[in-house]
Design an enzyme around this catalytic site. Sequence first.
Site, short mmCIF file in Angstrom:
data_model
loop_
_atom_site.label_atom_id
_atom_site.label_comp_id
_atom_site.label_asym_id
_atom_site.label_seq_id
_atom_site.Cartn_x
_atom_site.Cartn_y
_atom_site.Cartn_z
N ARG A 114 25.30 -45.63 -14.91
CA ARG A 114 25.35 -44.33 -14.23
C ARG A 114 24.61 -44.41 -12.90
NH1 ARG A 114 23.38 -38.56 -16.80
NH2 ARG A 114 21.34 -39.61 -16.91
N ASP B 49 13.76 -35.56 -19.31
CA ASP B 49 14.18 -36.23 -18.09
C ASP B 49 14.35 -35.17 -17.01
OD1 ASP B 49 16.59 -34.97 -18.61
OD2 ASP B 49 17.75 -36.81 -18.82
#
Length: 532
Positions: free
Chosen positions: A168, A448
């Site tokens: 990603r 996150d």
Amino acid sequence: MAVPQSALDPMSGLRLHADSEAYRDILTPGALSFVAGLHRRFDSRRRDLLAERATRQQRYDAGELPDFRADTAAIREGDWVVAPIPAALQDRRVEITGPVERKMIINALNSGAKVFMADFEDSSAPTWANQIDGQRNLRDAVDGSIEFTSGEGKVYRVGANPAVLVVRPRGWHLPERHVTVDGEVVSGALVDFGLFAFHNATALHARDRGPYFYLPKLQSMEEAALWNDVLSHAESVLGLPNGTMKATVLIETLPAVFQMHEILHALRDRAVGLNCGRWDYIFSYLKTFRAHRDRLLPERGQVTMNVPFLKAYSELLIRTCHRRGAFAMGGMAAQIPIKGDEEANAAAMAKVRADKLREVTAGHDGTWVAHPALVPVAQAVFDQHMPTSNQLHVSRDDVEVSRDALIAPAIGTITRQGFDNNVEVCLRYTAAWLDGLGCVPIHHLMEDAATAEIARAQLWQWLHHGPLEFSDHADVNFALFDQALAAHCHRLRESGHPGARRADEAAALIAALTHADELRDFLTLPAYEHLS
């Protein structure tokens, strides 16, 4: 320091504004020329699309509501399907995600998960060292040489049958300030993608392993089409057949949920699925409706996937994907094992099992976990309820979702504990991020950037759309926010937790963003200016 221009192709116009001597094996002239070519060909489109995002948000601020596009009805109503999905991605029942840190990569590849998503984005703080070390780590993983020796002398190596690697890159909005071309800062997405593809695409293709990518933060089919053109151009330059590079798109913005057919269509030669990026999706809901007091959400713990607008989003994604021959991936289980408290750990694992049971019985083809210990927990649920490799045969024709269902606000409350937790998570995560960590365990959840963004956006909305009350009828106000932020800053400074030395800097940033008259689009953009 900047690399002398003579060290590069004198016609490239590319400059590195960071130490590069230690990374000569990654920052080769060929790789840098490849990145420069991507920038020159695609960056003006990227900037135009970011401007379109800003214009779209202005319309939402003025009262417009997101909706399905009238001009793309033919795409939604057509009978097309995506290209065949490679054998390596036919079974994705459990995927593990994490930053591109060396030990993490080895443990994730060995975790027993079907796929490892190596993340340059939300679980990684984009310091120069993190991003370029990550490129080296992934190159070594691809060529089979990766290993890690701990301070205690324990050696970590990749075993047999590792997870399939999917990468990603950063979203379209994030810059990489250490790289400029013709005086312009290069997109972080193009740096991450370009360096990885240049060094690894040929080797991965030779082993029928892609390369494969997760594409984050898209808001429209035009943004997906830009990625499609980037991938197609890279294949051409690198001598790979068209369609070699495959992509799974995270549906993690509210505008994107209304264009899922269109996004798959734009990537139809290489799309293999969509993913329910639930945490960023909640953040996008908050951000999209930042000016809409009637669409405030209750505290994060009450906004579960059983809330009507999230349930509608998940089920519509499944129906859309399976109609188009693509996989519908479920979301992240943020829980991590709780050591030393068997009762609390059992309760946490029960939540994971319940969430995965919801996903697999709804028709999802796989799910995400953040910790290796959760791989067998999630896999047991999918193995029991999904004996086949995937559930493309589950059409979900029963699902009918309207525009209003996708934007319906959730009902709930704001407790003092929920308010305080948002302050703590936002501060502790930001401080750790500034210190180079993008994935932070807080109260037995792996936080996150997405979960920190939820906390930040909720605080801003609750404080700017007052008067609001806590569940005990006390007022939600800036005085309580300032008091909580100061208290948590003091505790963090004295705690030894990740980011303790950046506590004051993080608190000042969070205070400024929360008191500002307008909700900033991303925490990571102003924070990037403070990143070492």
